[in-house]
Design a protein around this motif. Sequence first.
Motif, mmCIF file in Angstrom:
data_model
loop_
_atom_site.group_PDB
_atom_site.id
_atom_site.type_symbol
_atom_site.label_atom_id
_atom_site.label_comp_id
_atom_site.label_asym_id
_atom_site.label_seq_id
_atom_site.Cartn_x
_atom_site.Cartn_y
_atom_site.Cartn_z
ATOM 1 N N PRO A 7 9.087 -0.438 0.879
ATOM 2 C CA PRO A 7 7.618 -0.385 0.942
ATOM 3 C C PRO A 7 7.176 0.647 1.968
ATOM 4 O O PRO A 7 7.872 0.879 2.962
ATOM 5 C CB PRO A 7 7.227 -1.796 1.380
ATOM 6 N N PRO A 8 6.033 1.297 1.744
ATOM 7 C CA PRO A 8 5.543 2.257 2.733
ATOM 8 C C PRO A 8 5.171 1.536 4.024
ATOM 9 O O PRO A 8 4.764 0.374 4.003
ATOM 10 C CB PRO A 8 4.312 2.882 2.074
ATOM 11 N N HIS A 72 2.486 7.941 7.943
ATOM 12 C CA HIS A 72 2.750 7.148 6.751
ATOM 13 C C HIS A 72 4.158 7.501 6.286
ATOM 14 O O HIS A 72 4.446 8.662 5.984
ATOM 15 C CB HIS A 72 1.708 7.494 5.678
ATOM 16 N N THR A 74 7.301 6.710 3.611
ATOM 17 C CA THR A 74 7.684 6.086 2.340
ATOM 18 C C THR A 74 9.133 6.431 2.011
ATOM 19 O O THR A 74 9.628 7.499 2.351
ATOM 20 C CB THR A 74 6.790 6.564 1.176
ATOM 21 N N GLY A 75 9.782 5.478 1.367
ATOM 22 C CA GLY A 75 11.126 5.697 0.848
ATOM 23 C C GLY A 75 12.237 5.678 1.859
ATOM 24 O O GLY A 75 13.326 6.179 1.578
ATOM 25 N N PRO A 152 13.270 10.478 2.833
ATOM 26 C CA PRO A 152 11.972 9.799 2.914
ATOM 27 C C PRO A 152 10.845 10.794 3.187
ATOM 28 O O PRO A 152 11.069 11.868 3.745
ATOM 29 C CB PRO A 152 12.128 8.850 4.103
ATOM 30 N N ARG A 153 9.658 10.396 2.815
ATOM 31 C CA ARG A 153 8.461 11.224 3.024
ATOM 32 C C ARG A 153 7.708 10.703 4.237
ATOM 33 O O ARG A 153 7.373 9.522 4.305
ATOM 34 C CB ARG A 153 7.579 11.164 1.776
#
Length: 175
Positions: A7-8, A72, A74-75, A152-153
């Motif tokens: 989950p972000p 933020h 994510t991933g 990841p971002r």
Amino acid sequence: MPEGPAPPIILWRAYVPRWSYQPLSGEGAARFGGRWNPLGVPTIYAARELSTAWAEYNQGFVQHSALIAQLHLTGAYLPDLTVATVLRQFGLEESIHQIEWRSDLDSGIVPATHTAYQRLVDAGADGVVYPSYMSPGGTCVALWRWNRPGQPRLEILDPEGRMPKSPASWGPPKE
């Protein structure tokens, strides 16, 4: 590795204002080393709580000026080392959170967290969640991999575009 996408999460980063135009750089940590990264490894240090980011940045000393950015992520696969079963999964003990990593480095000793870093990276971790040393109950993230293909971002949340884009913002004041 966990199954399914992570989950972000929202992170907070307090950092030296001089580097405001590089909020996603981990070069300072690479240059000096850190609790969870050996020298030469770019790392983003951030917190899951705003108050923790501030406490970690100042390390209990004088309140230095800081820029605080919301990030933020994510991933990312981030083993949560605040959980005893996760510590055991990686062969770690809770005492790892209390080591004097900087003193070890200064003495030529490889800190236990740097040994753990390699074990975690070898297991596919992008970073780690760990308890804050300066803000009891707070949690921090050390992120080793971000924003390259297959990683990841990590993005800065700057909806109004207020963050500087170059060091020019730090030039001499105009009269």
